[in-house]
Design a protein around this motif. Structure first.
Motif, PDB file in Angstrom:
ATOM      1  N   GLU A 210       5.806 -15.699  44.655  1.00 13.77           N
ATOM      2  CA  GLU A 210       6.195 -16.451  45.845  1.00 13.77           C
ATOM      3  C   GLU A 210       5.326 -16.053  47.038  1.00 13.77           C
ATOM      4  OE1 GLU A 210      10.065 -17.219  48.727  1.00 13.77           O
ATOM      5  OE2 GLU A 210      10.408 -16.478  46.686  1.00 13.77           O
ATOM      6  N   LEU A 211       5.016 -14.759  47.146  1.00 10.98           N
ATOM      7  CA  LEU A 211       4.140 -14.327  48.235  1.00 10.98           C
ATOM      8  C   LEU A 211       2.756 -14.964  48.091  1.00 10.98           C
ATOM      9  CD1 LEU A 211       3.391 -12.664  50.691  1.00 10.98           C
ATOM     10  CD2 LEU A 211       3.003 -10.697  49.172  1.00 10.98           C
ATOM     11  N   ALA A 212       2.214 -14.950  46.875  1.00 13.37           N
ATOM     12  CA  ALA A 212       0.900 -15.562  46.648  1.00 13.37           C
ATOM     13  C   ALA A 212       0.916 -17.038  47.030  1.00 13.37           C
ATOM     14  CB  ALA A 212       0.493 -15.381  45.188  1.00 13.37           C
ATOM     15  N   GLU A 213       1.989 -17.731  46.688  1.00 11.77           N
ATOM     16  CA  GLU A 213       2.097 -19.157  47.031  1.00 11.77           C
ATOM     17  C   GLU A 213       2.117 -19.364  48.543  1.00 11.77           C
ATOM     18  OE1 GLU A 213       5.111 -22.968  46.226  1.00 11.77           O
ATOM     19  OE2 GLU A 213       5.543 -21.002  45.333  1.00 11.77           O
ATOM     20  N   ARG A 223      -9.002 -16.210  48.247  1.00 10.78           N
ATOM     21  CA  ARG A 223      -9.034 -15.720  46.861  1.00 10.78           C
ATOM     22  C   ARG A 223      -7.898 -14.724  46.686  1.00 10.78           C
ATOM     23  NH1 ARG A 223     -13.783 -15.011  49.019  1.00 10.78           N
ATOM     24  NH2 ARG A 223     -13.817 -12.747  48.706  1.00 10.78           N
ATOM     25  N   ILE A 224      -6.924 -15.097  45.890  1.00 11.26           N
ATOM     26  CA  ILE A 224      -5.691 -14.309  45.769  1.00 11.26           C
ATOM     27  C   ILE A 224      -5.471 -13.904  44.321  1.00 11.26           C
ATOM     28  CG2 ILE A 224      -3.183 -14.322  46.109  1.00 11.26           C
ATOM     29  CD1 ILE A 224      -3.709 -16.439  48.339  1.00 11.26           C
ATOM     30  N   THR A 225      -5.223 -12.621  44.108  1.00 19.23           N
ATOM     31  CA  THR A 225      -4.969 -12.098  42.770  1.00 19.23           C
ATOM     32  C   THR A 225      -3.653 -11.323  42.772  1.00 19.23           C
ATOM     33  OG1 THR A 225      -7.339 -11.852  42.341  1.00 19.23           O
ATOM     34  CG2 THR A 225      -5.837 -10.659  40.891  1.00 19.23           C
ATOM     35  N   VAL A 226      -2.758 -11.693  41.862  1.00 21.23           N
ATOM     36  CA  VAL A 226      -1.505 -10.959  41.694  1.00 21.23           C
ATOM     37  C   VAL A 226      -1.668 -10.019  40.517  1.00 21.23           C
ATOM     38  CG1 VAL A 226       0.976 -11.116  41.287  1.00 21.23           C
ATOM     39  CG2 VAL A 226      -0.195 -12.915  42.604  1.00 21.23           C
ATOM     40  N   HIS A 227      -1.547  -8.732  40.745  1.00 24.88           N
ATOM     41  CA  HIS A 227      -1.678  -7.750  39.679  1.00 24.88           C
ATOM     42  C   HIS A 227      -0.319  -7.482  39.046  1.00 24.88           C
ATOM     43  CE1 HIS A 227      -5.858  -6.835  40.704  1.00 24.88           C
ATOM     44  NE2 HIS A 227      -5.480  -6.934  41.973  1.00 24.88           N
ATOM     45  N   ALA A 228      -0.307  -7.300  37.755  1.00 23.98           N
ATOM     46  CA  ALA A 228       0.951  -7.089  37.023  1.00 23.98           C
ATOM     47  C   ALA A 228       1.664  -5.843  37.524  1.00 23.98           C
ATOM     48  CB  ALA A 228       0.671  -6.972  35.531  1.00 23.98           C
ATOM     49  N   PRO A 229       2.989  -5.821  37.425  1.00 20.61           N
ATOM     50  CA  PRO A 229       3.746  -4.642  37.848  1.00 20.61           C
ATOM     51  C   PRO A 229       3.315  -3.395  37.097  1.00 20.61           C
ATOM     52  CG  PRO A 229       5.223  -6.506  37.470  1.00 20.61           C
ATOM     53  CD  PRO A 229       3.875  -6.896  36.948  1.00 20.61           C
TER      54      PRO A 229
END
Length: 236
Positions: A210-213, A223-229
Motif C-alpha cells: 500500500e505504501l508503494a502504491e 523507481r520503487i522496490t519493495v523488499h520481502a520481509p
C-alpha cells in the motif's frame, strides 16, 4: 546501490519475533502536503478508528507487543511511545494528524492505518549502511531543541538505528534525528516498516504494498522496490 541494513545479534536476542520490510524509492518528487496526501491521512484515521472500535491504541495487540519490548530494553512505553502509537493517539485526538510534507504524510498514513511503526530516511543523507543495535551510550545523536542543534547520547543498552555518523533514531522507533529525515528536497528514500509477533508477514507485506502504491501516485515515474520481509532470527 541498494542500502545495506542489518540487525545486531543483541537485538535479535531481545526481540526474536521482530520482522522488517523496506521500500526503496528513487526519483521521488516531494513538496508541501497536498490534497491527495491529506486525504491519505484522513482515510488512515478513519480506518484506525474502525480497527480499534473504541479501544485505546495501546490496547491493540501489536502496540502491546511494542510496549513489552520497550520495557525490555529499559524505556518507559507510557512516556516514550513507539512512533505508531504516538501517531495513533494524535489521529484520534481533536486536531488529528499533522501535515508535514507529501512523503511523510504518505508513510504516516500507512503507520496509522495498519498500526505499525514506519520510518522514512533520505538515502542521500545516510552515511554507510543502517544498523539496528543496542547502544553503548557513546554514540552521538544530533537533534534540535529550541531551534538550536545539540548532541545527545542514547542510554547504554537502548535499541537505536544508526549509520556511520551516529544515531538516526532513538529508542528503536521513538524519535528520528533531523539529519536523515525526509524534507521537501528529498528525491531518494528508504521506508522501513517494523513488526512484532502479533503482526503476520502477510499483514506486513500488505502495508508495504500500500505504501508503494501511494508513493507511485504521489511521484509518477519513481523507481520503487519493495523488499520481502526479513525476520530477525538469533544466531545459533
Amino acid at each position: 546501490m541498494a542500502l545495506t541494513l542489518t540487525v545486531s545479534d543483541e537485538v535479535k536476542a531481545l526481540a526474536p519475533g521482530f520482522t522488517h520490510l523496506t521500500v526503496e524509492a528513487y526519483g521521488l518528487v516531494n513538496g508541501p502536503s497536498t490534497d491527495d496526501s491529506s486525504a491519505l491521512l484522513d482515510d488512515a484515521a478513519r480506518r484506525l478508528a474502525e480497527r480499534l472500535g473504541g479501544r485505546a491504541p495501546h490496547e491493540d495487540p501489536h502496540m502491546a507487543a511494542w510496549r513489552e519490548i520497550y520495557t525490555a530494553f529499559g524505556a518507559k512505553p507510557s512516556r516514550t511511545r513507539n512512533s505508531a502509537e504516538a501517531l495513533a493517539k494524535r489521529a484520534l485526538a481533536e486536531g488529528g494528524l499533522p501535515r508535514i510534507n507529501a512523503l511523510v504524510d504518505a508513510y504516516n498514513a500507512i503507520s496509522v492505518a495498519h498500526l505499525i511503526p514506519v520510518g522514512g530516511e533520505d538515502l542521500d543523507r545516510i552515511a554507510g549502511g543502517m544498523r539496528l543495535v543496542r547502544a553503548t551510550g557513546d554514540e552521538p545523536f544530533v537533534t534540535v531543541s529550541a531551534g538550536e542543534e545539540r548532541t545527545e547520547h542514547p542510554d547504554a543498552g537502548e535499541v537505536v538505528w544508526r549509520d556511520d555518523e551516529g544515531v538516526t533514531c532513538r529508542r528503536w522507533n521513538w524519535r528520528q534525528g533531523p539529519r536523515t529525515r525526509l524534507t521537501e528536497e528529498s528525491v531518494n528514500a528508504v521506508f522501513l516498516l517494523e513488526a512484532l509477533g502479533p503482526m503476520t508477514s502477510g499483514e506486513l507485506e500488505a502495508a508495504g504494498a500500500e505504501l508503494a502504491e501511494s508513493l507511485e501516485k504521489l511521484s509518477p515515474g519513481a523507481r520503487i522496490t519493495v523488499h520481502a520481509p526479513r525476520r530477525a532470527v538469533p544466531s545459533a
